[in-house]
Design an enzyme around this catalytic site. Structure first.
Site, PDB file in Angstrom:
ATOM      1  N   SER A 105       0.846  -1.191   0.000  1.00 52.94           N
ATOM      2  CA  SER A 105       0.000   0.000   0.000  1.00 52.94           C
ATOM      3  C   SER A 105       0.879   1.237   0.000  1.00 52.94           C
ATOM      4  O   SER A 105       1.678   1.448   0.925  1.00 52.94           O
ATOM      5  CB  SER A 105      -0.896   0.031   1.240  1.00 52.94           C
ATOM      6  N   MET A 154     -12.113   4.421  -0.196  1.00 55.46           N
ATOM      7  CA  MET A 154     -12.735   4.629   1.111  1.00 55.46           C
ATOM      8  C   MET A 154     -13.407   5.990   1.048  1.00 55.46           C
ATOM      9  O   MET A 154     -12.962   6.972   1.668  1.00 55.46           O
ATOM     10  CB  MET A 154     -11.663   4.542   2.213  1.00 55.46           C
ATOM     11  N   MET A 178     -11.354  -6.253   5.575  1.00 56.67           N
ATOM     12  CA  MET A 178     -10.553  -5.306   6.367  1.00 56.67           C
ATOM     13  C   MET A 178     -10.198  -5.935   7.713  1.00 56.67           C
ATOM     14  O   MET A 178     -11.078  -6.434   8.421  1.00 56.67           O
ATOM     15  CB  MET A 178     -11.327  -4.007   6.611  1.00 56.67           C
ATOM     16  N   HIS A 204      -1.244  -1.374  -4.262  1.00 54.18           N
ATOM     17  CA  HIS A 204      -2.523  -1.036  -3.621  1.00 54.18           C
ATOM     18  C   HIS A 204      -2.561   0.464  -3.339  1.00 54.18           C
ATOM     19  O   HIS A 204      -1.639   1.017  -2.731  1.00 54.18           O
ATOM     20  CB  HIS A 204      -2.639  -1.840  -2.323  1.00 54.18           C
ATOM     21  N   ASP A 244      -6.646  -6.601   4.196  1.00 54.09           N
ATOM     22  CA  ASP A 244      -6.089  -5.252   4.252  1.00 54.09           C
ATOM     23  C   ASP A 244      -6.032  -4.746   5.690  1.00 54.09           C
ATOM     24  O   ASP A 244      -7.066  -4.520   6.317  1.00 54.09           O
ATOM     25  CB  ASP A 244      -6.955  -4.315   3.397  1.00 54.09           C
ATOM     26  N   MET A 302      -8.878   8.043   0.219  1.00 58.69           N
ATOM     27  CA  MET A 302      -9.672   8.400   1.416  1.00 58.69           C
ATOM     28  C   MET A 302     -10.197   9.822   1.276  1.00 58.69           C
ATOM     29  O   MET A 302      -9.488  10.705   0.794  1.00 58.69           O
ATOM     30  CB  MET A 302      -8.808   8.314   2.669  1.00 58.69           C
ATOM     31  N   HIS A 311      -8.401   1.097  -3.839  1.00 54.83           N
ATOM     32  CA  HIS A 311      -9.316   0.868  -2.714  1.00 54.83           C
ATOM     33  C   HIS A 311      -9.976   2.198  -2.362  1.00 54.83           C
ATOM     34  O   HIS A 311      -9.329   3.093  -1.808  1.00 54.83           O
ATOM     35  CB  HIS A 311      -8.490   0.314  -1.532  1.00 54.83           C
ATOM     36  N   ASP A 359      -4.695   3.552  -1.740  1.00 55.91           N
ATOM     37  CA  ASP A 359      -5.741   3.854  -0.763  1.00 55.91           C
ATOM     38  C   ASP A 359      -6.281   5.269  -0.941  1.00 55.91           C
ATOM     39  O   ASP A 359      -5.599   6.252  -0.642  1.00 55.91           O
ATOM     40  CB  ASP A 359      -5.183   3.693   0.655  1.00 55.91           C
ATOM     41  N   PHE A 406      -6.278   4.582   8.368  1.00 59.26           N
ATOM     42  CA  PHE A 406      -4.870   4.831   8.687  1.00 59.26           C
ATOM     43  C   PHE A 406      -4.026   3.568   8.494  1.00 59.26           C
ATOM     44  O   PHE A 406      -4.518   2.462   8.714  1.00 59.26           O
ATOM     45  CB  PHE A 406      -4.723   5.306  10.138  1.00 59.26           C
ATOM     46  N   GLY A 407      -2.776   3.780   8.128  1.00 59.79           N
ATOM     47  CA  GLY A 407      -1.826   2.686   8.099  1.00 59.79           C
ATOM     48  C   GLY A 407      -1.274   2.455   9.496  1.00 59.79           C
ATOM     49  O   GLY A 407      -1.515   3.246  10.422  1.00 59.79           O
TER      50      GLY A 407
HETATM   51  C1  DX5 Z   1      -6.289   1.219   5.800  1.00 60.85           C
HETATM   52  C2  DX5 Z   1      -5.805   0.970   4.386  1.00 60.85           C
HETATM   53  C3  DX5 Z   1      -4.712  -0.043   4.313  1.00 60.85           C
HETATM   54  C4  DX5 Z   1      -3.470   0.366   5.034  1.00 60.85           C
HETATM   55  C5  DX5 Z   1      -2.644  -0.816   5.366  1.00 60.85           C
HETATM   56  O1  DX5 Z   1      -7.346   2.088   5.766  1.00 60.85           O
HETATM   57  O2  DX5 Z   1      -6.866   0.531   3.576  1.00 60.85           O
HETATM   58  O3  DX5 Z   1      -4.417  -0.379   2.962  1.00 60.85           O
HETATM   59  O4  DX5 Z   1      -2.695   1.247   4.297  1.00 60.85           O
HETATM   60  O5  DX5 Z   1      -1.556  -0.358   6.107  1.00 60.85           O
HETATM   61  P1  DX5 Z   1      -0.798  -1.276   7.146  1.00 60.85           P
HETATM   62  O6  DX5 Z   1      -0.256  -2.426   6.357  1.00 60.85           O
HETATM   63  O7  DX5 Z   1       0.253  -0.380   7.675  1.00 60.85           O
HETATM   64  O8  DX5 Z   1      -1.812  -1.713   8.161  1.00 60.85           O
HETATM   65 ZN    ZN Z   2      -6.465  -0.384   1.524  1.00 58.43          ZN
END
Ligand code: DX5
Ligand code: ZN
Length: 232
Positions: free
Chosen positions: A12, A72, A141, A37, A176, A41, A70, A39, A147-148
């Site tokens: 990601s 969101m 999920m 991937h 994910d 948001m 993805h 993300d 957030f990562g």
């Molecule tokens: C969360 C994202 C994920 C996230 C994964 O909302 O959809 O893709 O970036 O990050 P890690 O691997 O750090 O949990």
């Molecule tokens: Zn994601």
């Protein structure tokens, strides 16, 4: 994109250097990533803002393989065409993003992209069953999106039931959130084939020093493949 249940690692770029997406995408692919991937948001469906179709279009030429987008965001439908035109191979929308997920998935396939359906940790499989004939991927999920770097929430039971529900259909199960060499095997054993990893892939490396990306990807892949019984 031919269908396979082999383990795929999808870094990601949420965990990449935001000033350097092109080079980061090339670096993770060179280091063994299968998919990239992305993300998206909106600060409304999730409490964080990243980027939109223009950024996806800008990074597209830097990705040789699959661009896995993805979303969101809510609402979704009015933005689908934009992400398809930006070159997304897969567009994933959340079942929780609105009352008309069926229409959203129809629109994604009509755009020419593969259709993904994401489900939050608090969402069950009831609604998924009616959508199986219109999706190419289910994204389970294992964190609450936004957030990562969050802690893994174990969805083993849900993934096992989803795998049984899918049967022989060519539908990927993507996981994910919180994927590491410790957590990935649990999900692979339960039936997942696509493992998204942000922090666990990008940690320790950079565009100038990409070797750690490769070590991280290999560690997650080896642990997952060992759990599925594939020789490593
Ligand atoms: C969360 C994202 C994920 C996230 C994964 O909302 O959809 O893709 O970036 O990050 P890690 O691997 O750090 O949990
Ligand atoms: Zn994601």
């Amino acid at each position: 994109m031919s269908f396979s249940r082999a383990i795929k690692i999808a870094p990601s770029i949420l965990a990449a250097d935001f000033a350097n997406f092109g080079a980061e995408c090339r670096a993770v692919e060179d280091q063994g990533a299968d998919w990239v991937h992305v993300d998206v948001m909106d600060g409304h469906f999730v409490p964080n803002i990243t980027f939109g179709p223009a950024t996806c279009a800008a990074i597209r030429p830097h990705i040789r393989g699959v661009m896995d987008v993805h979303l969101m965001i809510a609402p979704v439908d009015m933005y689908i065409e934009g992400f398809a035109k930006a070159g997304a191979d897969i567009i994933t929308a959340h079942i929780e993003a609105g009352p008309h997920i069926h229409r959203t998935l129809q629109a994604i396939r009509a755009s020419g992209a593969k259709a993904g359906l994401a489900i939050n940790p608090g969402t069950g499989l009831d609604g998924v069953e009616n959508l199986l004939d219109m999706i190419d991927l289910v994204c389970v999920m294992t964190v609450n999106p936004g957030f990562g770097g969050q802690n893994f929430i174990d969805m083993t039971d849900k993934v096992q039931r989803l795998r049984a529900l899918i049967g022989a259909r060519p539908i990927h199960i993507e996981i994910d959130g919180g994927m590491t060499p410790q957590t990935a095997p649990l999900m692979a054993r339960a039936g997942a084939d696509v493992l998204v990893a942000g922090s666990a892939v990008f940690k320790g490396g950079s565009v100038a020093n990409p070797a750690p990306y490769g070590e991280n990807i290999r560690a997650i892949r080896a642990a997952a493949e060992a759990a599925t019984g594939v020789a490593v």
